[in-house]
Design a protein around this motif. Structure first.
Motif, PDB file in Angstrom:
ATOM      1  N   ASP A 371       0.817  -1.223   0.000  1.00 22.29           N
ATOM      2  CA  ASP A 371       0.000   0.000   0.000  1.00 22.29           C
ATOM      3  C   ASP A 371       0.848   1.270   0.000  1.00 22.29           C
ATOM      4  O   ASP A 371       0.917   1.998   1.000  1.00 22.29           O
ATOM      5  N   PHE A 372       1.443   1.564  -1.151  1.00 23.50           N
ATOM      6  CA  PHE A 372       2.272   2.760  -1.289  1.00 23.50           C
ATOM      7  C   PHE A 372       1.505   3.908  -1.957  1.00 23.50           C
ATOM      8  O   PHE A 372       2.092   4.723  -2.663  1.00 23.50           O
ATOM      9  N   ASP A 373       0.201   3.971  -1.717  1.00 29.75           N
ATOM     10  CA  ASP A 373      -0.626   5.013  -2.328  1.00 29.75           C
ATOM     11  C   ASP A 373      -0.189   6.417  -1.914  1.00 29.75           C
ATOM     12  O   ASP A 373      -0.410   7.381  -2.642  1.00 29.75           O
ATOM     13  N   ASN A 374       0.397   6.549  -0.721  1.00 25.04           N
ATOM     14  CA  ASN A 374       0.788   7.865  -0.209  1.00 25.04           C
ATOM     15  C   ASN A 374       2.306   8.022  -0.142  1.00 25.04           C
ATOM     16  O   ASN A 374       2.825   8.771   0.686  1.00 25.04           O
ATOM     17  N   PHE A 375       3.008   7.311  -1.021  1.00 27.80           N
ATOM     18  CA  PHE A 375       4.470   7.395  -1.075  1.00 27.80           C
ATOM     19  C   PHE A 375       4.893   8.849  -1.278  1.00 27.80           C
ATOM     20  O   PHE A 375       4.334   9.568  -2.107  1.00 27.80           O
ATOM     21  N   CYS A 376       5.888   9.289  -0.512  1.00 31.79           N
ATOM     22  CA  CYS A 376       6.278  10.692  -0.538  1.00 31.79           C
ATOM     23  C   CYS A 376       7.691  10.857   0.006  1.00 31.79           C
ATOM     24  O   CYS A 376       8.296   9.906   0.512  1.00 31.79           O
ATOM     25  N   MET A 377       8.198  12.063  -0.099  1.00 29.37           N
ATOM     26  CA  MET A 377       9.425  12.449   0.584  1.00 29.37           C
ATOM     27  C   MET A 377       9.004  13.171   1.864  1.00 29.37           C
ATOM     28  O   MET A 377       8.186  14.094   1.828  1.00 29.37           O
ATOM     29  N   ALA A 378       9.555  12.733   2.986  1.00 30.23           N
ATOM     30  CA  ALA A 378       9.153  13.314   4.268  1.00 30.23           C
ATOM     31  C   ALA A 378      10.217  13.024   5.316  1.00 30.23           C
ATOM     32  O   ALA A 378      11.143  12.240   5.087  1.00 30.23           O
ATOM     33  N   GLU A 379      10.079  13.670   6.458  1.00 35.33           N
ATOM     34  CA  GLU A 379      10.931  13.312   7.588  1.00 35.33           C
ATOM     35  C   GLU A 379      10.715  11.845   7.933  1.00 35.33           C
ATOM     36  O   GLU A 379       9.588  11.341   7.823  1.00 35.33           O
ATOM     37  N   PRO A 380      11.744  11.139   8.381  1.00 35.33           N
ATOM     38  CA  PRO A 380      11.541   9.743   8.777  1.00 35.33           C
ATOM     39  C   PRO A 380      10.500   9.592   9.879  1.00 35.33           C
ATOM     40  O   PRO A 380       9.859   8.547  10.000  1.00 35.33           O
ATOM     41  N   SER A 381      10.294  10.647  10.661  1.00 33.80           N
ATOM     42  CA  SER A 381       9.319  10.582  11.754  1.00 33.80           C
ATOM     43  C   SER A 381       7.898  10.348  11.262  1.00 33.80           C
ATOM     44  O   SER A 381       7.049   9.868  12.018  1.00 33.80           O
ATOM     45  N   VAL A 382       7.603  10.699  10.005  1.00 31.31           N
ATOM     46  CA  VAL A 382       6.250  10.470   9.482  1.00 31.31           C
ATOM     47  C   VAL A 382       5.902   8.990   9.574  1.00 31.31           C
ATOM     48  O   VAL A 382       4.848   8.608  10.090  1.00 31.31           O
ATOM     49  N   ASP A 383       6.795   8.135   9.080  1.00 28.54           N
ATOM     50  CA  ASP A 383       6.544   6.692   9.119  1.00 28.54           C
ATOM     51  C   ASP A 383       6.758   6.110  10.511  1.00 28.54           C
ATOM     52  O   ASP A 383       5.973   5.274  10.975  1.00 28.54           O
ATOM     53  N   VAL A 384       7.829   6.535  11.167  1.00 27.91           N
ATOM     54  CA  VAL A 384       8.152   5.977  12.482  1.00 27.91           C
ATOM     55  C   VAL A 384       7.042   6.293  13.476  1.00 27.91           C
ATOM     56  O   VAL A 384       6.593   5.424  14.237  1.00 27.91           O
ATOM     57  N   SER A 385       6.561   7.537  13.473  1.00 26.74           N
ATOM     58  CA  SER A 385       5.515   7.920  14.423  1.00 26.74           C
ATOM     59  C   SER A 385       4.205   7.206  14.117  1.00 26.74           C
ATOM     60  O   SER A 385       3.514   6.733  15.026  1.00 26.74           O
ATOM     61  N   HIS A 386       3.860   7.116  12.835  1.00 27.71           N
ATOM     62  CA  HIS A 386       2.583   6.494  12.469  1.00 27.71           C
ATOM     63  C   HIS A 386       2.581   5.012  12.834  1.00 27.71           C
ATOM     64  O   HIS A 386       1.576   4.482  13.322  1.00 27.71           O
ATOM     65  N   PHE A 387       3.726   4.356  12.625  1.00 22.33           N
ATOM     66  CA  PHE A 387       3.790   2.936  12.954  1.00 22.33           C
ATOM     67  C   PHE A 387       3.727   2.725  14.464  1.00 22.33           C
ATOM     68  O   PHE A 387       3.000   1.848  14.951  1.00 22.33           O
ATOM     69  N   ARG A 388       4.480   3.515  15.210  1.00 18.83           N
ATOM     70  CA  ARG A 388       4.451   3.378  16.672  1.00 18.83           C
ATOM     71  C   ARG A 388       3.051   3.662  17.212  1.00 18.83           C
ATOM     72  O   ARG A 388       2.568   2.977  18.120  1.00 18.83           O
TER      73      ARG A 388
END
Length: 482
Positions: A371-388
């Motif tokens: 599910d890479f529908d929202n693939f983007c360039m962002a701070e790593p915290s975007v993914d790390v925070s959402h997963f946590r």
């Protein structure tokens, strides 16, 4: 009043949704009102048997919530389900129509509408769904075979001889008028059986151009070291048809999702620091770090300021129906905004965009990301925070009433979930750095949006776990520290 006291007061207020909003979310209450108002039900022409309420949505600043309810009834021994478009108007706002002059139409006919005054619900027949472009073709085995074959052949020289004998479509998910996900089991001619081509592909069709964005992102990732699959697997993007807005990708093997493993182990109290769940969480951390270091690129970007704009927008929508709410949350919003301005963001990296435990597939000892529908360039915290956040949120949904009611049990349970998310972070940090201060801000933003969605997207029986999680997180951040 300290900021933490202000936040506590705001959360207490928001946790108590008004009676008029709660009533419109209760199936039995809505069914009773319909039984009293529909002439066909009163006369006994048909029997109303139930109402399904997925939820409501405050979609704009009109102050009115909208949604689609599904009314089940029995007529002449035949069960029928009618989708009803509903509009809920708060007591302090004028109704959207003149309810005293509604045309008298038989239930189910074009132009039928009704008003339930005790619930302030205006109801219409939901218009027939608009079929997605090409959906009929995608569900026809022979037409789909030809389409898949032609699309994949034209996308890559490696598939120039790609030929199918047949395919079997299986609908995995369908959201009328928006998107459809279909798995195709593929059958090759005998002479092509050894080419190593996929045994199954997944096709997603979209209403918008979001599929094209996903395809471009997946292509960028497939041409990066991530495609080697030694740490984490991703689907190979096989084709994109702009006319049908159709994305075709290889299907990853799957025994279960990480979300399912999390629920299984937490519900049986079997998760141990060195057990299966923790080991897979560590693997996910390694996989996410590899994604962030892959070197893939896209023009799409996400920043804290952009994502933060959701907060004042939601508050502005709520202000129409409940003007007392925005002032309660302004101190917290201002504090988060001020802190974000004072802490430099980490460099942007290729990011999943909406990464959570349900998008991690487990097959044997391997993992895959989807599910890479929202693939983007962002701070790593975007993914790390959402997963946590997804780990804690999913875990809290399993907490029983006794745990939620007992402060000591609740503290211990939250500590257990926080330990799991910390294991993920510590493993991630062994591969690549991330600012803990920025991460805390992104997590606070994720939790705050979840809290506001309790009103923006109300659902029947929704709990207030997000309130507990947010307050616990803000206390750890030290809101009242200078």
């Amino acid at each position: 009043m300290t900021l933490s006291e202000s936040v506590h007061q705001a959360l207490q207020y928001l946790a108590e949704r008004p009676a008029w909003l709660e009533a419109a979310l209760q199936p039995d209450t809505v069914l009773q009102a319909l039984n009293s108002s529909l002439p066909e039900a009163v006369s006994g022409r048909f029997l109303l048997t139930g109402v399904t309420i997925p939820g409501l949505f405050l979609e704009d600043r009109s102050g009115r919530w909208k949604g689609v309810y599904h009314l089940s009834l029995e007529e002449n021994g035949v069960e029928k389900v009618y989708p009803l478009r509903v509009t809920l108007t708060p007591p302090n706002i004028d109704l959207p129509v003149d309810v005293d002059s509604l045309p008298e139409q038989p239930f189910g006919s074009d132009g039928w509408s009704s008003y339930l005054p005790e619930l302030r619900l205006y109801i219409e027949m939901e218009p027939p769904e608009q079929a997605l472009d090409g959906l009929e073709q995608l569900l026809d085995p022979e037409a789909a075979r030809s389409l898949i074959e032609t699309s994949i052949r034209g996308n890559s020289p490696a598939y120039r001889d790609f030929t199918l004998r047949a395919c079997e479509p299986q609908v995995l998910n369908y959201k009328p008028g928006s998107r459809c996900t279909i798995r195709y089991l593929l059958d090759y001619p005998p002479q092509l059986a050894g080419y190593g081509w996929p045994q199954a592909v997944v096709a997603k069709t979209y209403r918008t151009k979001k599929g094209e964005r996903a395809f471009r992102g997946m292509q960028a990732l497939w041409h990066s070291p991530l495609a080697e699959g030694d740490i984490v697997r991703i689907s190979e993007p096989l084709a994109y048809d702009p006319g049908l807005r159709l994305l075709i990708q290889d299907q990853l093997p799957e025994d279960l999702t990480l979300e399912e493993l999390l629920r299984s182990e937490l519900s049986t109290n079997s998760s141990e620091p060195n057990g299966k769940l923790y080991n897979f969480v560590r693997k996910v951390a390694a996989g996410l770090a590899m994604l962030h270091r892959s070197g893939a690129h896209t023009e799409e970007t996400v920043t804290f300021d952009e994502r933060f704009e959701d907060v004042p927008d939601i508050l502005a929508r709520l202000a129409v129906a409940a003007p007392e709410i925005p002032p309660l949350f302004e101190p917290l919003a201002n504090e988060l905004k001020t802190r974000a301005a004072g802490i430099p963001p980490d460099p942007m990296v290729p990011s999943h965009g909406t990464f959570d435990a349900d998008q991690v597939l487990i097959s044997g000892e391997e993992i895959g990301f989807i599910d890479f529908d929202n693939f983007c360039m962002a701070e790593p915290s975007v993914d790390v925070s959402h997963f946590r956040a997804s780990l804690v949120d999913s875990g809290m949904k399993l907490a029983g009433p006794e745990t939620l009611a007992d402060p000591e049990q609740l503290t211990a349970y939250l500590s257990r979930l926080n330990d799991l998310s910390e294991v993920f972070l510590e493993q991630y940090l062994t591969f690549t750095p991330v600012s803990r201060q920025r991460l805390a801000l992104w997590e606070a933003l994720d939790y705050l949006r979840d809290v506001l969605h309790y009103w923006k997207k109300p659902k029947p029986g929704a709990g207030t776990n997000a309130f507990i999680i947010l307050e616990n997180h803000l206390n750890k951040m030290g809101l009242d520290e200078a």
